[in-house]
Design a protein around this motif. Structure first.
Motif, PDB file in Angstrom:
ATOM      1  N   MET A 130      45.379  13.649  47.972  1.00  0.00           N
ATOM      2  CA  MET A 130      44.338  12.833  47.327  1.00  0.00           C
ATOM      3  C   MET A 130      43.549  13.810  46.470  1.00  0.00           C
ATOM      4  SD  MET A 130      43.161  10.181  50.349  1.00  0.00           S
ATOM      5  CE  MET A 130      42.213   9.019  49.364  1.00  0.00           C
ATOM      6  N   HIS A 131      43.903  13.861  45.202  1.00  0.00           N
ATOM      7  CA  HIS A 131      43.332  14.854  44.294  1.00  0.00           C
ATOM      8  C   HIS A 131      42.158  14.245  43.528  1.00  0.00           C
ATOM      9  CE1 HIS A 131      43.967  17.530  40.490  1.00  0.00           C
ATOM     10  NE2 HIS A 131      43.003  17.987  41.256  1.00  0.00           N
ATOM     11  N   TYR A 132      40.956  14.684  43.913  1.00  0.00           N
ATOM     12  CA  TYR A 132      39.724  14.207  43.257  1.00  0.00           C
ATOM     13  C   TYR A 132      39.349  15.201  42.169  1.00  0.00           C
ATOM     14  CZ  TYR A 132      39.223  11.234  47.374  1.00  0.00           C
ATOM     15  OH  TYR A 132      39.427  10.313  48.367  1.00  0.00           O
ATOM     16  N   PHE A 133      38.427  14.782  41.322  1.00  0.00           N
ATOM     17  CA  PHE A 133      37.999  15.637  40.219  1.00  0.00           C
ATOM     18  C   PHE A 133      36.509  15.915  40.345  1.00  0.00           C
ATOM     19  CE2 PHE A 133      41.915  13.784  39.275  1.00  0.00           C
ATOM     20  CZ  PHE A 133      42.580  14.664  38.439  1.00  0.00           C
ATOM     21  N   SER A 134      36.106  17.037  39.823  1.00  0.00           N
ATOM     22  CA  SER A 134      34.712  17.469  40.000  1.00  0.00           C
ATOM     23  C   SER A 134      33.856  17.082  38.788  1.00  0.00           C
ATOM     24  CB  SER A 134      34.711  18.988  40.183  1.00  0.00           C
ATOM     25  OG  SER A 134      33.415  19.476  40.112  1.00  0.00           O
ATOM     26  N   PRO A 135      32.636  16.603  38.973  1.00  0.00           N
ATOM     27  CA  PRO A 135      32.009  16.195  40.229  1.00  0.00           C
ATOM     28  C   PRO A 135      32.541  14.841  40.716  1.00  0.00           C
ATOM     29  CG  PRO A 135      30.470  15.899  38.376  1.00  0.00           C
ATOM     30  CD  PRO A 135      31.727  16.445  37.801  1.00  0.00           C
ATOM     31  N   VAL A 136      32.861  14.807  42.009  1.00  0.00           N
ATOM     32  CA  VAL A 136      33.567  13.649  42.579  1.00  0.00           C
ATOM     33  C   VAL A 136      32.819  12.338  42.334  1.00  0.00           C
ATOM     34  CG1 VAL A 136      34.508  12.660  44.696  1.00  0.00           C
ATOM     35  CG2 VAL A 136      34.565  15.117  44.368  1.00  0.00           C
ATOM     36  N   GLU A 137      31.487  12.372  42.453  1.00  0.00           N
ATOM     37  CA  GLU A 137      30.746  11.116  42.355  1.00  0.00           C
ATOM     38  C   GLU A 137      30.719  10.569  40.922  1.00  0.00           C
ATOM     39  OE1 GLU A 137      29.727  13.994  43.389  1.00  0.00           O
ATOM     40  OE2 GLU A 137      27.953  14.619  42.299  1.00  0.00           O
ATOM     41  N   LYS A 138      31.061  11.424  39.959  1.00  0.00           N
ATOM     42  CA  LYS A 138      31.029  10.965  38.569  1.00  0.00           C
ATOM     43  C   LYS A 138      32.414  10.707  37.988  1.00  0.00           C
ATOM     44  CE  LYS A 138      26.677  12.603  36.819  1.00  0.00           C
ATOM     45  NZ  LYS A 138      26.230  13.978  37.078  1.00  0.00           N
ATOM     46  N   MET A 139      33.383  11.548  38.348  1.00  0.00           N
ATOM     47  CA  MET A 139      34.697  11.445  37.705  1.00  0.00           C
ATOM     48  C   MET A 139      35.461  10.223  38.219  1.00  0.00           C
ATOM     49  SD  MET A 139      34.991  13.824  35.463  1.00  0.00           S
ATOM     50  CE  MET A 139      36.717  14.172  35.193  1.00  0.00           C
ATOM     51  N   PRO A 140      35.998   9.420  37.319  1.00  0.00           N
ATOM     52  CA  PRO A 140      36.561   8.129  37.741  1.00  0.00           C
ATOM     53  C   PRO A 140      37.963   8.174  38.344  1.00  0.00           C
ATOM     54  CG  PRO A 140      36.622   8.325  35.346  1.00  0.00           C
ATOM     55  CD  PRO A 140      35.945   9.562  35.862  1.00  0.00           C
ATOM     56  N   LEU A 141      38.666   9.321  38.221  1.00  0.00           N
ATOM     57  CA  LEU A 141      40.085   9.317  38.617  1.00  0.00           C
ATOM     58  C   LEU A 141      40.327   9.842  40.025  1.00  0.00           C
ATOM     59  CD1 LEU A 141      42.967   8.786  37.337  1.00  0.00           C
ATOM     60  CD2 LEU A 141      43.128  11.261  37.101  1.00  0.00           C
ATOM     61  N   LEU A 142      41.309   9.249  40.698  1.00  0.00           N
ATOM     62  CA  LEU A 142      41.891   9.842  41.902  1.00  0.00           C
ATOM     63  C   LEU A 142      43.401   9.861  41.690  1.00  0.00           C
ATOM     64  CD1 LEU A 142      41.951  10.829  44.872  1.00  0.00           C
ATOM     65  CD2 LEU A 142      42.072   8.441  45.560  1.00  0.00           C
ATOM     66  N   GLU A 143      43.992  11.051  41.845  1.00  0.00           N
ATOM     67  CA  GLU A 143      45.441  11.184  41.713  1.00  0.00           C
ATOM     68  C   GLU A 143      46.000  11.272  43.136  1.00  0.00           C
ATOM     69  OE1 GLU A 143      46.478  14.939  39.855  1.00  0.00           O
ATOM     70  OE2 GLU A 143      48.303  14.112  38.983  1.00  0.00           O
ATOM     71  N   VAL A 144      46.744  10.258  43.532  1.00  0.00           N
ATOM     72  CA  VAL A 144      47.345  10.261  44.863  1.00  0.00           C
ATOM     73  C   VAL A 144      48.760  10.813  44.720  1.00  0.00           C
ATOM     74  CG1 VAL A 144      48.310   8.736  46.645  1.00  0.00           C
ATOM     75  CG2 VAL A 144      45.953   8.431  45.886  1.00  0.00           C
ATOM     76  N   ASP A 177      48.647   7.976  30.725  1.00  0.00           N
ATOM     77  CA  ASP A 177      47.520   7.818  29.807  1.00  0.00           C
ATOM     78  C   ASP A 177      46.194   7.759  30.566  1.00  0.00           C
ATOM     79  OD1 ASP A 177      48.995   7.975  27.524  1.00  0.00           O
ATOM     80  OD2 ASP A 177      49.171   5.818  27.192  1.00  0.00           O
ATOM     81  N   ILE A 178      46.187   6.997  31.648  1.00  0.00           N
ATOM     82  CA  ILE A 178      44.946   6.868  32.428  1.00  0.00           C
ATOM     83  C   ILE A 178      44.579   8.212  33.060  1.00  0.00           C
ATOM     84  CG2 ILE A 178      44.028   5.861  34.575  1.00  0.00           C
ATOM     85  CD1 ILE A 178      43.800   3.962  32.249  1.00  0.00           C
ATOM     86  N   GLY A 179      45.565   8.924  33.592  1.00  0.00           N
ATOM     87  CA  GLY A 179      45.299  10.224  34.218  1.00  0.00           C
ATOM     88  C   GLY A 179      44.687  11.192  33.222  1.00  0.00           C
ATOM     89  N   ALA A 180      45.223  11.217  32.001  1.00  0.00           N
ATOM     90  CA  ALA A 180      44.722  12.162  30.998  1.00  0.00           C
ATOM     91  C   ALA A 180      43.321  11.784  30.528  1.00  0.00           C
ATOM     92  CB  ALA A 180      45.685  12.213  29.820  1.00  0.00           C
ATOM     93  N   VAL A 181      43.089  10.496  30.331  1.00  0.00           N
ATOM     94  CA  VAL A 181      41.780  10.068  29.822  1.00  0.00           C
ATOM     95  C   VAL A 181      40.703  10.180  30.914  1.00  0.00           C
ATOM     96  CG1 VAL A 181      40.465   8.081  28.934  1.00  0.00           C
ATOM     97  CG2 VAL A 181      42.753   8.549  28.039  1.00  0.00           C
ATOM     98  N   PHE A 182      40.997   9.665  32.103  1.00  0.00           N
ATOM     99  CA  PHE A 182      39.982   9.617  33.158  1.00  0.00           C
ATOM    100  C   PHE A 182      39.838  10.943  33.912  1.00  0.00           C
ATOM    101  CE2 PHE A 182      39.906   4.730  34.024  1.00  0.00           C
ATOM    102  CZ  PHE A 182      39.535   4.538  32.709  1.00  0.00           C
ATOM    103  N   GLY A 183      40.904  11.754  33.917  1.00  0.00           N
ATOM    104  CA  GLY A 183      40.833  12.988  34.698  1.00  0.00           C
ATOM    105  C   GLY A 183      40.571  14.216  33.846  1.00  0.00           C
TER     106      GLY A 183
END
Ligand SMILES: NC(=O)c1ccc[n+]([C@@H]2O[C@H](COP(=O)([O-])OP(=O)(O)OC[C@H]3O[C@@H](n4cnc5c(N)ncnc54)[C@H](O)[C@@H]3O)[C@@H](O)[C@H]2O)c1
Length: 717
Positions: free
Chosen positions: A459-473, A656-662
């Motif tokens: 479960m790969h979150y992005f920093s800062p977790v509370e702001k970044m919209p993506l989760l890569e499972v 596309d979603i991963g690149a834009v949101f992450g």
């Protein structure tokens, strides 16, 4: 009288209640059928037996805005103008109910009231909304590359003032109930249970009131009055529009036509009157809806919507019910994961750290986040405690027996992760899921230490977790479907857009950064300045350039990841050797205030001119901006294509979603695959081949790009 999309009821006192209930959809949106029928409903309201009106919803939300699929069918600007003019005519008739016929019209708003939904409410004489945290009012059209075009650019600034109107329309961010009240956007806030009753009462009270008194309350604070006075004078207005324009350019880099047009439509209305403003908003909308930016932004909107409904698996395996979540590591990532798990997903969370100080850090992170939200949402101390009481911490393995899922966010070290897997499995139940937030280590490698590899997932979150919209499972060959479905469900509950990718070094997002950041380093080595490299990419639409990104991620972390990627992908992923000089010079980036940029008290300044010496580089030389830009974005796009080709990505949409949101890929370019479709795969391949001739293998076009170039097939259909 019965309607397909509305409930209509007239009480003995002449108060009509109209509840919107779009047929065949769970959400109220303005589609052609609903709009056509709304005209009939308004006709009924125009009859003499109706003395006052309340407009509410029979669904969970008030009205989410226009059904944007409607615009896909309108292929010419003339068709769009015709459609919008018809909506205007209906909303004008709703307005005339109170301005001409003296019938109060109260909008009773609970849940989402956005875009065309808010524009409908603005045509009413007053608005009451529920105090629920689900209630949101806004004009988010700019996020889809559009502007409000059912009167919003005219009625909203008129109601709440130019400054606030500009902010809501140009920024596109919705407001919650109390902010709406403060702005004068709504007249009253009530609990949802009594919303309709209060609205009917207010409508009834207003029947005999003088027109000026029909508006329930003006809500204008002395501060607002002063601002409104400024807006009345032409010089004041000029300052205001200039400021709004400057702010918009700063935020959008000038890449988005919609916010510019929004400001213009509001300005025309303020200077030349409503009719001119309305004509402008309709004309601008018709022009915007056909732009590549609007199509790209809408593609993201639809992809996001599709992912919300996606379970992440092909089978019908059921996700496990999650109540108790353990987070290992209370650092930057662990703290953030714990915060969204308690606050958004509303789960019980236990943070495990190496010592009490670590536990304290993790808990403090959650506390800070919850307090900030509490202030914004005006939560009561009781509600705040409800969240905080759900989070506990420990430096021991006590209290882990009934943990449903463990998410580890300890240091990035495979041996440590292995020992953690073993420690966890010794204390948890048989069906506990083990999720890792590693940013690069293959999940398959982590799962090697597990007795139950089918229950190990990334479960790969992005920093800062509370702001970044993506989760890569990230799933391995062994991960069970119920485990994937559970991770996806939990991610959505944490407020994330979730993509599921297959395991591989760097998965999708971290892997993309490899060639991209390497290329930036090669450019540097060839003589380009830090400014030239970073500015080329911000001009292309990324929020920050690749070298500033390296500072943000951490030069040490970047170097560590580079070694892992090179190990997996060979020389194709090898950057210039000189980068080691940065670490020898103790440059770790923002975290130690020494990197490509200067930092004073944590605040970033200009490029650090002394950064070239430890890299062994001499004076900078002029470079072609086009060349810099193409090398960087093509390195990024080609790697994305390889990820699809190798089956790391399940679809181009997810890429596309991963690149834009992450990773901050420019939303108006729709993501790497959308960009290829727009440019033409043949053009992309030709550019890559030209770069391959200059620089070798690292630019060899992905076979999948060549195939698409040959067949003309699109990635995003
Ligand atoms: N920082 C990022 O931007 C980012 C983004 C995505 C993923 N990640 C990954 O998340 C993980 C954590 O990164 P971070 O930035 O939060 O690091 P961090 O250094 O801020 O936090 C790590 C925490 O783990 C704790 N810890 C170490 N060993 C432990 C153990 N045995 N038991 C319990 N706690 C232990 C440490 O005390 C520390 O507080 C890493 O795997 C990293 O690659 C980081």
């Amino acid at each position: 009288m019965t309607y397909e999309n509305f409930h209509f009821e007239l009480n003995d006192e002449g108060v009509a209640t109209v509840l919107i209930d779009r047929a065949d959809e769970s959400m109220n949106t303005l589609g052609v059928a609903l709009i056509t029928e709304l005209a009939d409903v308004v006709g009924r309201l125009e009859q003499d037996d109706v003395k006052a009106v309340v407009i509410g919803s029979a669904k969970r939300d008030f009205l989410a805005g226009a059904d944007i699929r409607m615009f896909a069918g309108m292929v010419t600007a003339d068709a769009v103008v015709e459609g919008l003019t018809a909506i205007h005519a209906i909303f004008d008739r709703i307005e005339a109910l109170h301005t001409d016929a003296g019938k109060p019209v109260v909008a009773a708003i609970h849940g989402v009231c956005l875009g065309g939904g808010l524009e409908l409410a603005l045509a009413c004489s007053s608005r009451i909304c529920s105090n629920s945290t689900k209630t949101q009012l806004g004009q988010p059209e700019v996020q889809l590359g559009l502007i409000p075009a059912a009167g919003g650019t005219q009625r909203l600034p008129k109601l709440i003032g130019l400054a606030a109107g500009l902010e809501m329309i140009v920024g596109g961010k919705p407001v919650r109930s109390f902010k709406a009240k403060k702005l004068g956007l709504v007249d009253e806030v009530t609990p949802p249970e009594v919303l309709l009753d209060v609205a009917r009462k207010r409508a009834l009270e207003a029947i005999d009131a003088e027109p000026a008194e029909r508006v329930i309350a003006l809500n204008v604070s002395p501060d607002n009055l002063q601002k409104l006075a400024l807006e009345k004078n032409p010089a004041g207005r000029k300052v205001l529009f200039k400021k709004a324009y400057e702010m918009m350019m700063k935020q959008s880099g000038g890449h988005y036509p919609a916010p510019k047009r929004a400001i213009e439509a509001i300005r025309i209305g303020a200077e030349d009157g409503r009719a001119a403003g309305v004509a402008a908003e309709i004309r601008f909308f018709a022009e915007l809806v056909l732009t590549p930016e609007a199509r790209a932004l809408q593609s993201i909107f639809f992809a996001n919507l599709a992912l919300k409904a996606d379970t992440g698996i092909d089978s019908d395996a059921e996700p496990k019910e999650i109540e108790n979540v353990a987070v290992l590591g209370g650092g930057l990532m662990g703290g953030g994961i714990a915060a969204v798990t308690t606050f958004k997903a509303e789960k019980t969370v236990r943070i495990k750290e190496i010592d009490n100080a670590g536990v304290g850090r993790g808990l403090a992170y959650v506390n800070k986040f919850v307090s900030k939200q509490a202030k914004r949402r005006r939560m009561s101390p009781f509600e705040i405690d409800r969240f905080l009481n759900r989070v506990t911490g420990s430096a021991t393995w006590e209290g882990f027996t009934n943990t449903d899922i463990v998410i580890e966010a300890v240091f990035e070290d495979l041996d440590l992760k292995h020992s953690i897997v073993k420690d966890v499995e010794a204390v948890v139940g048989e069906d506990t899921i083990f999720a890792s937030n590693t940013s690069t280590l293959p999940i398959t490698a982590i799962a090697k230490a597990s007795k139950r590899p089918e229950q190990v997932i990334g479960m790969h979150y992005f920093s800062p977790v509370e702001k970044m919209p993506l989760l890569e499972v990230i799933t391995t060959d062994k991960t069970a479907d119920w485990v994937t479905a559970t991770a996806v469900k939990l991610g959505k509950e944490q407020g994330k857009t979730v993509i599921v990718v297959n395991d591989g070094t760097g998965f999708y997002t971290s892997r993309l950064l490899g060639p991209y950041l390497n290329e930036a380093a090669f450019l540097l080595e060839e003589g380009a300045s830090v400014e030239a490299i970073d500015m080329a990419m911000t001009a292309w639409g990324f929020p920050i350039g690749p070298l500033l990104l390296t500072d943000e991620v951490g030069i040490d972390v970047g170097a560590h990841v580079a070694v892992i990627l090179q190990g997996a992908f060979g020389d194709r992923m090898k950057g210039p050797d000189m980068m080691a000089g940065l670490l020898e010079d103790d440059r770790k980036g923002r975290k130690n205030g020494r990197g490509f940029y200067l930092y004073t008290d944590g605040k970033r300044g200009d490029v650090d001119a002394t950064v070239y010496a430890p890299l062994g580089l001499g004076p900078r030389v002029p470079v072609s901006k086009k060349d810099v830009t193409e090398r960087l974005y093509l390195a990024f796009i080609n790697e994305a294509a390889l990820c699809l080709q190798e089956g790391i990505l399940r679809s181009a949409r997810d890429g596309d979603i991963g690149a834009v949101f992450g990773l901050g890929y420019p939303p108006f370019r729709g993501g790497p695959f959308w960009t290829v479709d727009e440019m033409g795969a043949d053009v992309v391949v030709a550019k890559l081949e030209a770069l391959e001739a200059r620089f070798g293998d690292r630019f060899t076009p992905a076979a999948i790009l060549r195939d698409h170039a040959k067949s003309g097939e699109k990635f995003r259909g």
